[in-house]
Design a protein around this motif. Sequence first.
Motif, short mmCIF file in Angstrom:
data_model
loop_
_atom_site.label_atom_id
_atom_site.label_comp_id
_atom_site.label_asym_id
_atom_site.label_seq_id
_atom_site.Cartn_x
_atom_site.Cartn_y
_atom_site.Cartn_z
N LEU A 252 0.84 -1.20 0.00
CA LEU A 252 0.00 0.00 0.00
C LEU A 252 0.88 1.25 0.00
O LEU A 252 0.69 2.17 -0.76
N ARG A 253 1.79 1.29 0.93
CA ARG A 253 2.68 2.46 1.04
C ARG A 253 3.89 2.08 1.88
O ARG A 253 3.85 1.15 2.67
N LYS A 254 4.95 2.83 1.65
CA LYS A 254 6.11 2.67 2.52
C LYS A 254 5.69 3.13 3.90
O LYS A 254 4.97 4.12 4.03
N LYS A 255 6.09 2.41 4.89
CA LYS A 255 5.59 2.67 6.24
C LYS A 255 5.92 4.08 6.71
O LYS A 255 7.06 4.51 6.69
N GLU A 256 4.88 4.78 7.14
CA GLU A 256 5.08 6.08 7.78
C GLU A 256 5.46 5.81 9.24
O GLU A 256 5.24 4.71 9.74
N THR A 257 6.02 6.78 9.92
CA THR A 257 6.27 6.59 11.35
C THR A 257 5.27 7.44 12.12
O THR A 257 4.63 8.33 11.56
N GLU A 258 5.13 7.16 13.41
CA GLU A 258 4.17 7.89 14.22
C GLU A 258 4.49 9.40 14.21
O GLU A 258 3.60 10.23 14.32
N ASP A 259 5.79 9.74 14.05
CA ASP A 259 6.19 11.16 14.01
C ASP A 259 5.48 11.90 12.88
O ASP A 259 5.24 13.10 12.97
N ASP A 260 5.19 11.18 11.80
CA ASP A 260 4.59 11.83 10.65
C ASP A 260 3.23 12.45 10.97
O ASP A 260 2.74 13.29 10.23
N TYR A 261 2.60 12.01 12.04
CA TYR A 261 1.25 12.46 12.32
C TYR A 261 1.19 13.76 13.11
O TYR A 261 0.12 14.35 13.25
N GLY A 262 2.29 14.22 13.65
CA GLY A 262 2.29 15.45 14.42
C GLY A 262 1.20 15.45 15.47
O GLY A 262 0.29 16.27 15.46
N TYR A 263 1.27 14.49 16.38
CA TYR A 263 0.26 14.41 17.45
C TYR A 263 0.28 15.67 18.31
O TYR A 263 1.35 16.21 18.61
N ILE A 264 -0.90 16.12 18.71
CA ILE A 264 -0.96 17.14 19.76
C ILE A 264 -2.04 16.73 20.76
O ILE A 264 -2.96 15.98 20.41
N ILE A 265 -1.92 17.18 21.99
CA ILE A 265 -2.95 16.89 22.99
C ILE A 265 -4.25 17.57 22.56
O ILE A 265 -4.25 18.71 22.11
N GLU A 266 -5.36 16.87 22.66
CA GLU A 266 -6.67 17.40 22.25
C GLU A 266 -7.11 18.49 23.23
O GLU A 266 -7.37 18.21 24.41
N PRO A 267 -7.19 19.73 22.76
CA PRO A 267 -7.48 20.82 23.69
C PRO A 267 -8.96 20.93 24.06
O PRO A 267 -9.30 21.60 25.04
N ASP A 268 -9.84 20.27 23.29
CA ASP A 268 -11.28 20.41 23.56
C ASP A 268 -11.78 19.42 24.61
O ASP A 268 -12.95 19.44 24.98
#
Length: 471
Positions: A252-268
């Motif tokens: 399907l795709r070359k594996k992305e890493t979790e860093d690629d998602y730019g996680y942030i804490i949900e402020p809502d």
Amino acid sequence: MKATIGLEIHVHLLTDSKLFCSCRTSLMGKEPNENTCPICLGFPGSKPKANKRAIDHGIVLAKALSCSLVPEIRFSRKNYFYPDMPKNFQITQYEVPLAMNGYVMLGNRKIRIRRVHLEEDPAKLIHVGGDITTARYNHIDYNRAGIPLVEIVTEPDLEDTKEARLFLEKLSVILDHLGVYDPTTEGAIRVDANVSIDGGQRVEVKNITGFRNVEKALNYEVVRQKSMANMGIDVSRETRHFDAESGTTSSLRKKETEDDYGYIIEPDLVKIKLHSEWVDKLTESMPELPDHRIERFIEQYSIGRFQAGIIVNTGLQLSLFYEECCNLYKDPKIVVNWIVTYLLKSLNYERLNIKESKVKPETFVELLKLIDEGVISERTAKELIKEYTVSGESPRKIVKEKNLSLMSEDELHKVVSEVIEENPKAVNDYQSGHVKAAEYLIGQVLRKTRARAAVDTVRKLITDMMESKPR
Ligand code: ADP
Ligand code: MG
Ligand code: ZN
């Protein structure tokens, strides 16, 4: 060459409403996109609110998997652009999962659980005119968007594809006992399966439904990766898709890493403290888990480990059924024999599970009582159970309607005389010392009486008659 396998398992949690809004989770009879609202459609200004029931389920599951719970729940945004998520992020837990560091025992092998976290399900994409790579266009159904999921991530502790399947089966029985998911819902469990060979790069096969399919996908990958290794080609780290029809995987795709998602804490969403009264209350009222139930069955009903294991591992409904039968019938060993040897076979043949079927403890034990009372033979009961499994009709009633009860002594006497008259050769053989010939005659009697005679009685009648018959 040795395989290393780790699983990421997504389970639909059984709740009335979605994880962050009050839309219903039941999709029965719903039009696509009917169960939606501004929150699960990600409209600007809409604010999520966490569903307590989903968190409760997560907590008991974490406990059942011997994990440590975090003191405080936080949610995060996993940012990505894909039409299955209208907000362009998924609310999940990343930095602080609900629970960590647990395990499940498979026999004496310990399979470690790395983490357990809650997240919302994305929408369902329906590929039109092809599969995921060739479709002409897609339909999107947001009914599924926002349904609560729990994700369970194992350490790469599974050593072969069979073990991966056994692990999933065990996990699903645990979930079933906890009452946190509905095993009959299609796609209630979806699996991402990671596999590598001999320390090579790992491949992740995404989104597989069905445990057989997980095993198939992994088998395919193990063979593919081994043959690549044999040819001296490196396996690359990638995400693959499993096609259930062909039983193959494709890139399907070359594996992305979790860093690629730019996680942030949900402020809502606010932080939620898992205070001890809350957790203790849930822990105290936790249902009995399958391993414990197996031990109890062996102890309480004096049945073998193998049979206890079959009953419990088939699912909670069968365990409850068995115990109810034991309340209604004197001998738990006979009950377990009949369930394991005959009832399950009939249910499997009809592709039914006990819950969907019309089989009930009250009518099932009737079958066993009819044998005890000498109303029918065991052989008749074994035949009758097939019809009973489908119709659920009272066996006593079926026996009456179809005239299946044992013949009277006089009737039977008549049939035995006939058989002896009709088979002079077998009688002669018997009388000249070939005692096996009696078996043939018994068979003939049972055939004529359509098993409406007990084998022992027939044997006695036949031998008596031949012994006394002049040569
Ligand atoms: P990611 O963050 O890329 O999803 P993780 O390290 O969180 O990767 O692991 C994801 C899954 O992959 C886990 O279930 C883990 O057990 C499995 N895994 C990790 N290393 C390997 C490996 N070498 N071979 C097979 N599976 C692995
Ligand atoms: Mg992952
Ligand atoms: Zn909604």
